[in-house]
Design an enzyme around this catalytic site. Structure first.
Site, mmCIF file in Angstrom:
data_model
loop_
_atom_site.group_PDB
_atom_site.id
_atom_site.type_symbol
_atom_site.label_atom_id
_atom_site.label_comp_id
_atom_site.label_asym_id
_atom_site.label_seq_id
_atom_site.Cartn_x
_atom_site.Cartn_y
_atom_site.Cartn_z
ATOM 1 N N THR A 20 -39.735 -86.058 25.885
ATOM 2 C CA THR A 20 -39.254 -87.369 25.431
ATOM 3 C C THR A 20 -39.194 -87.455 23.921
ATOM 4 O OG1 THR A 20 -40.094 -88.446 27.395
ATOM 5 C CG2 THR A 20 -39.808 -89.847 25.490
ATOM 6 N N TYR A 34 -33.886 -92.769 30.135
ATOM 7 C CA TYR A 34 -33.284 -91.934 29.083
ATOM 8 C C TYR A 34 -33.298 -90.504 29.578
ATOM 9 C CZ TYR A 34 -38.195 -90.897 28.472
ATOM 10 O OH TYR A 34 -39.478 -90.522 28.719
ATOM 11 N N THR A 100 -44.550 -84.887 27.817
ATOM 12 C CA THR A 100 -45.940 -85.302 28.037
ATOM 13 C C THR A 100 -46.450 -85.001 29.445
ATOM 14 O OG1 THR A 100 -45.148 -87.526 28.513
ATOM 15 C CG2 THR A 100 -45.933 -87.099 26.273
ATOM 16 N N ASP A 101 -45.522 -84.760 30.394
ATOM 17 C CA ASP A 101 -45.984 -84.593 31.790
ATOM 18 C C ASP A 101 -46.948 -83.426 31.945
ATOM 19 O OD1 ASP A 101 -44.285 -86.679 32.256
ATOM 20 O OD2 ASP A 101 -43.184 -85.728 33.893
ATOM 21 N N LYS A 173 -52.856 -86.761 30.566
ATOM 22 C CA LYS A 173 -51.965 -87.923 30.658
ATOM 23 C C LYS A 173 -52.508 -88.808 31.770
ATOM 24 C CE LYS A 173 -47.099 -89.258 30.956
ATOM 25 N NZ LYS A 173 -45.701 -88.779 31.102
ATOM 26 N N GLU A 294 -71.307 -81.078 47.483
ATOM 27 C CA GLU A 294 -70.526 -81.589 48.611
ATOM 28 C C GLU A 294 -70.260 -80.522 49.666
ATOM 29 O OE1 GLU A 294 -69.094 -84.248 49.877
ATOM 30 O OE2 GLU A 294 -69.647 -85.740 48.373
HETATM 31 N N1 LIG Z 1 -42.896 -88.798 27.950
HETATM 32 C C1 LIG Z 1 -42.416 -87.622 28.264
HETATM 33 O O1 LIG Z 1 -42.368 -86.709 27.462
HETATM 34 C C2 LIG Z 1 -41.975 -87.415 29.685
HETATM 35 C C3 LIG Z 1 -40.594 -86.774 29.777
HETATM 36 C C4 LIG Z 1 -40.547 -85.619 30.736
HETATM 37 N N2 LIG Z 1 -40.958 -85.966 32.054
HETATM 38 C C5 LIG Z 1 -41.355 -84.451 30.178
HETATM 39 O O2 LIG Z 1 -42.491 -84.293 30.471
HETATM 40 O O3 LIG Z 1 -40.782 -83.701 29.419
#
Ligand SMILES: NC(=O)CC[C@H](N)C(=O)O
Length: 337
Positions: A20, A34, A100-101, A173, A294
């Site tokens: 992103t 986007y 970010t994923d 995340k 466990e």
């Molecule tokens: N906020 C993000 O970067 C998510 C965008 C996309 N799903 C990625 O991980 O590249």
């Protein structure tokens, strides 16, 4: 004068991979709708002219993807490029822009395999650069600030999001859409404000220079997959993943990494057939799995992931299994890293 200034500044390379932070939407109101991985690294750098006050910055486009599509081959390619740059005398710090994923997976991978004290900072954004209140510019500025700061050396791979400096090992995340998406059960290591770092903690686990793993000695990663625990679960996914070639299975267990009575026999059988079974927890933050609590791990010859979430446990298992197939060694590694 300008040449003098350039000589004083640190040399930072920005390796761009997509996400992103390189995303673009149709209108400024599109903060969540986007396309990721659209903007090239040169445009990213040109978008934050203030970077030139922090460091001599240059960019390289390593890949251009949404990070949910990253492969083990991509990880190796990125890791090897980081190692080459870290060895170079004219590089003081490295920034990696990333979706970010799976940012937490890449950051942890690099934390395990890069034999350097030079700062390595992974950064992303939650809103594309075209959106109102886009967070990528400041996150990137902060990443370059941290990467060019001598204080950042030897602290492991770092993540700068939302003004915080997080350990690449611990951070995950934990929220989507919102800009405060990245959290760690053990808290951030510091803050970065107006280009200056403020440190509060150090990581206790082995990393980078102090790691026994070296990207230069890794040419492929073994297949490790994750199966999820939930009410009414069956052993179908576990068996299918093993049949498809998984050398280790991460059990993304409920609570303490518990395993359903319907799944236990299949996992015992798979272990007898050589598949490593690693119990982790899918609780949202602060999973904490202990041996023999466990499940009788000694009897079953299973491993526990301790506080690593399932996706981080997959990364450590892959890296560890480039060196050992011994479950006791694997367990040692899971305690130490
Ligand atoms: N906020 C993000 O970067 C998510 C965008 C996309 N799903 C990625 O991980 O590249």
């Amino acid at each position: 004068k300008e040449a003098e200034q350039q000589q004083k500044l640190a040399n930072v390379v920005i390796l761009a991979t997509g996400g992103t932070i390189a995303g673009a939407g149709a209108s400024a109101a599109n903060s969540a709708t986007y396309q990721a991985a659209k903007v090239g690294v040169d445009k990213l750098i040109a978008g934050v002219p203030e970077l030139a006050q922090l460091a001599n910055v240059r960019g390289e486009q390593v890949m251009q993807i949404a990070s949910e599509s990253i492969s083990n081959e991509d990880l190796l390619k990125l890791g090897k490029r980081v190692a080459e740059l870290a060895e170079s005398n004219d590089v003081d710090g490295i920034v990696i822009t990333h979706g970010t994923d799976t940012l937490e997976e890449t950051a942890y991978f690099l934390n395990l395999v890069e034999k350097t004290d030079k700062p390595i900072v992974v950064v992303g954004s939650m809103r594309p650069g075209t959106a109102m209140s886009a967070d990528g510019m400041l996150n990137l500025y902060n990443a370059v600030a941290v990467a060019s700061d001598k204080q950042s050396r030897g602290k492991g791979v770092l993540v700068t999001m939302n003004d915080e400096i997080q350990s690449g090992r611990d951070v995950s995340k934990s929220v989507n859409i919102k800009t405060e998406a990245f959290k760690s059960a053990w808290g951030p290591m510091g803050m970065v404000v107006e280009g200056k770092s403020y440190w509060f903690r150090l990581p206790a686990k082995r990393h980078t220079s102090n790691s026994e793993f070296d990207i230069k000695q890794i040419s492929s990663l073994p297949q490790v997959d994750i199966a999820y625990g939930y009410g009414n679960v069956t052993d179908t996914a576990y068996k299918a993943l093993a049949q498809n070639g998984a050398k280790a299975l991460i059990h993304a267990g409920t609570g303490n990494g518990s395993v359903s009575s319907r799944v236990v026999p299949a996992l015992q059988e798979l272990r007898k057939n050589g598949v490593q079974i690693i119990r982790s927890s899918h609780v949202n933050q602060g999973g904490f799995v202990l041996r023999n609590a466990e499940q009788p791990d000694d009897k079953n010859d299973w491993v526990v992931a301790h506080d690593l979430n399932p996706q981080k446990a997959r990364i450590l298992a892959m890296v560890a299994m480039t060196k050992t197939q011994d479950s006791k060694e694997l367990q040692r590694i899971f305690w130490e890293y």
